[in-house]
Scaffold this motif. Structure first.
Motif, PDB file in Angstrom:
ATOM      1  N   LEU A 123     -21.558 -16.343  28.760  1.00 40.93           N
ATOM      2  CA  LEU A 123     -21.733 -15.173  29.620  1.00 40.93           C
ATOM      3  C   LEU A 123     -23.019 -15.258  30.432  1.00 40.93           C
ATOM      4  CD1 LEU A 123     -19.356 -14.109  27.920  1.00 40.93           C
ATOM      5  CD2 LEU A 123     -20.453 -11.880  27.912  1.00 40.93           C
ATOM      6  N   GLU A 124     -24.087 -15.714  29.821  1.00 40.54           N
ATOM      7  CA  GLU A 124     -25.367 -15.830  30.529  1.00 40.54           C
ATOM      8  C   GLU A 124     -25.241 -16.772  31.725  1.00 40.54           C
ATOM      9  OE1 GLU A 124     -27.911 -17.226  27.445  1.00 40.54           O
ATOM     10  OE2 GLU A 124     -27.753 -15.355  26.285  1.00 40.54           O
ATOM     11  N   ASN A 125     -24.632 -17.933  31.514  1.00 40.63           N
ATOM     12  CA  ASN A 125     -24.447 -18.886  32.604  1.00 40.63           C
ATOM     13  C   ASN A 125     -23.514 -18.337  33.671  1.00 40.63           C
ATOM     14  OD1 ASN A 125     -26.102 -20.695  31.340  1.00 40.63           O
ATOM     15  ND2 ASN A 125     -24.522 -22.186  30.831  1.00 40.63           N
ATOM     16  N   LEU A 171     -28.496  -4.804  22.564  1.00 40.01           N
ATOM     17  CA  LEU A 171     -28.756  -4.120  23.831  1.00 40.01           C
ATOM     18  C   LEU A 171     -29.841  -4.842  24.628  1.00 40.01           C
ATOM     19  CD1 LEU A 171     -28.519  -0.329  22.902  1.00 40.01           C
ATOM     20  CD2 LEU A 171     -26.751  -1.846  23.822  1.00 40.01           C
ATOM     21  N   GLU A 172     -30.790  -5.467  23.939  1.00 44.06           N
ATOM     22  CA  GLU A 172     -31.821  -6.244  24.637  1.00 44.06           C
ATOM     23  C   GLU A 172     -31.189  -7.424  25.362  1.00 44.06           C
ATOM     24  OE1 GLU A 172     -35.131  -5.850  25.263  1.00 44.06           O
ATOM     25  OE2 GLU A 172     -34.643  -3.817  24.552  1.00 44.06           O
ATOM     26  N   TRP A 173     -30.231  -8.068  24.698  1.00 36.63           N
ATOM     27  CA  TRP A 173     -29.518  -9.168  25.354  1.00 36.63           C
ATOM     28  C   TRP A 173     -28.733  -8.652  26.547  1.00 36.63           C
ATOM     29  CZ3 TRP A 173     -24.055 -10.006  25.491  1.00 36.63           C
ATOM     30  CH2 TRP A 173     -23.685 -11.239  26.072  1.00 36.63           C
ATOM     31  N   TYR A 174     -28.073  -7.534  26.390  1.00 42.01           N
ATOM     32  CA  TYR A 174     -27.306  -6.953  27.493  1.00 42.01           C
ATOM     33  C   TYR A 174     -28.208  -6.559  28.666  1.00 42.01           C
ATOM     34  CZ  TYR A 174     -22.486  -6.565  25.797  1.00 42.01           C
ATOM     35  OH  TYR A 174     -21.195  -6.832  25.407  1.00 42.01           O
ATOM     36  N   LYS A 175     -29.426  -6.150  28.363  1.00 43.37           N
ATOM     37  CA  LYS A 175     -30.347  -5.751  29.433  1.00 43.37           C
ATOM     38  C   LYS A 175     -30.633  -6.936  30.350  1.00 43.37           C
ATOM     39  CE  LYS A 175     -33.505  -2.847  28.344  1.00 43.37           C
ATOM     40  NZ  LYS A 175     -34.745  -2.220  27.802  1.00 43.37           N
ATOM     41  N   ASP A 176     -30.858  -8.113  29.771  1.00 43.63           N
ATOM     42  CA  ASP A 176     -31.069  -9.319  30.574  1.00 43.63           C
ATOM     43  C   ASP A 176     -29.810  -9.685  31.346  1.00 43.63           C
ATOM     44  OD1 ASP A 176     -33.681  -9.573  29.668  1.00 43.63           O
ATOM     45  OD2 ASP A 176     -33.124 -10.891  27.991  1.00 43.63           O
ATOM     46  N   LEU A 177     -28.664  -9.523  30.694  1.00 45.34           N
ATOM     47  CA  LEU A 177     -27.392  -9.810  31.361  1.00 45.34           C
ATOM     48  C   LEU A 177     -27.198  -8.872  32.549  1.00 45.34           C
ATOM     49  CD1 LEU A 177     -25.179 -11.915  30.419  1.00 45.34           C
ATOM     50  CD2 LEU A 177     -23.849  -9.937  29.696  1.00 45.34           C
ATOM     51  N   ALA A 178     -27.529  -7.602  32.355  1.00 48.77           N
ATOM     52  CA  ALA A 178     -27.358  -6.596  33.406  1.00 48.77           C
ATOM     53  C   ALA A 178     -28.195  -6.911  34.636  1.00 48.77           C
ATOM     54  CB  ALA A 178     -27.712  -5.215  32.869  1.00 48.77           C
ATOM     55  N   LYS A 179     -29.399  -7.418  34.436  1.00 44.98           N
ATOM     56  CA  LYS A 179     -30.270  -7.759  35.571  1.00 44.98           C
ATOM     57  C   LYS A 179     -29.628  -8.821  36.446  1.00 44.98           C
ATOM     58  CE  LYS A 179     -34.551  -6.598  33.118  1.00 44.98           C
ATOM     59  NZ  LYS A 179     -35.775  -7.151  32.458  1.00 44.98           N
TER      60      LYS A 179
END
Length: 253
Positions: A123-125, A171-179
């Motif tokens: 997902l990150e990539n 949620l911290e991981w999702y925050k980076d994903l959201a950016k």
């Protein structure tokens, strides 16, 4: 507020049981003004569309023209998987309006922690590098088969997904994903059939400027009318039209 559209559904060309005609009939019945068909087009997927792309697209255009007679907008998309290297586009991809990117295939030799760490990497990539418009069922319809006991049913899978989401998708991981999603104009799907993602994830995405889309991910005609999770999200998060991706923005640039 009713959904502005349903942008995630499958026909018998991939792994659904409904036709284009069935979909339009149901869309008229439930009063939807826009829908998008997103059959699987994915290298390595067992149910990827095998039909000739010109024939498939011609069939869609017949339904699109019929839908217009009733003031209904019909879009054609594709649900395409990705891994940590690429979007798995097949050669027979027809002309489409948008792509839902999601994960269906994972290495089966990994243990649980490695497996879901790799899923996160996918997902990150994807939201950083790949060309698609909607992140589909990010924590629903997960590739969980290798972890399920024999005889597990639909509800068993959904329960396990929720455990995995809380354990590995912080949620911290999702925050980076959201950016990254906001930066690259990738919307987050509210996925009806798996009732995901979690309310707190949706809220976090909104706070970080990510637009939402809605999809039932219907494979059978009766599923097109399901709205339970959509209503829950609306009521608890008090969403409005501004939170959802505009139809014109759905179309690929």
């Amino acid at each position: 507020m009713n959904p502005k559209y349903d942008l995630h559904m499958h026909t018998f060309y991939s792994d659904g049981s409904q036709s284009f005609e069935d979909i339009l009939k149901k869309v008229k019945e439930i009063g939807l003004k826009c829908f998008g068909v997103t059959d699987h087009y994915e290298v390595g997927h067992n149910y990827t569309v095998k039909e000739n792309p010109e024939k498939y697209y011609a069939h869609f255009l017949e339904i699109k023209e019929e839908a217009e007679k009733f003031g209904i907008t019909a879009l054609i998309g594709a649900e395409i998987g990705f891994n940590d290297l690429e979007l798995l586009k097949p050669k027979n991809l027809p002309e489409i309006d948008y792509i839902i990117g999601s994960v269906h295939q994972m290495p089966q030799e990994l243990e649980e922690k490695e497996y879901w760490n790799l899923y996160r990497k996918y997902l990150e990539n994807a939201v950083t590098k790949y060309d698609f418009q909607i992140l589909g069922h990010a924590e629903g319809y997960l590739p969980v088969n290798k972890f399920m006991k024999s005889g597990s049913n639909f509800e068993d899978r959904r329960k396990y997904e929720k455990i995995i989401a809380k354990k590995y998708f912080s949620l911290e991981w999702y925050k980076d994903l959201a950016k990254e999603m906001n930066k690259n104009e990738i919307a987050l799907e509210i996925h009806e059939m798996s009732e995901s993602p979690r309310l707190e994830v949706i809220n976090l995405m909104i706070e970080n400027g990510v637009k939402l889309t809605y999809g039932t991910d219907s494979h059978a005609n009766y599923q097109l009318a399901k709205r339970d999770y959509f209503k829950k999200v609306l009521n608890e998060l008090e969403l409005n039209d501004e939170n959802f991706l505009d139809i014109e923005a759905v179309r690929r640039k």
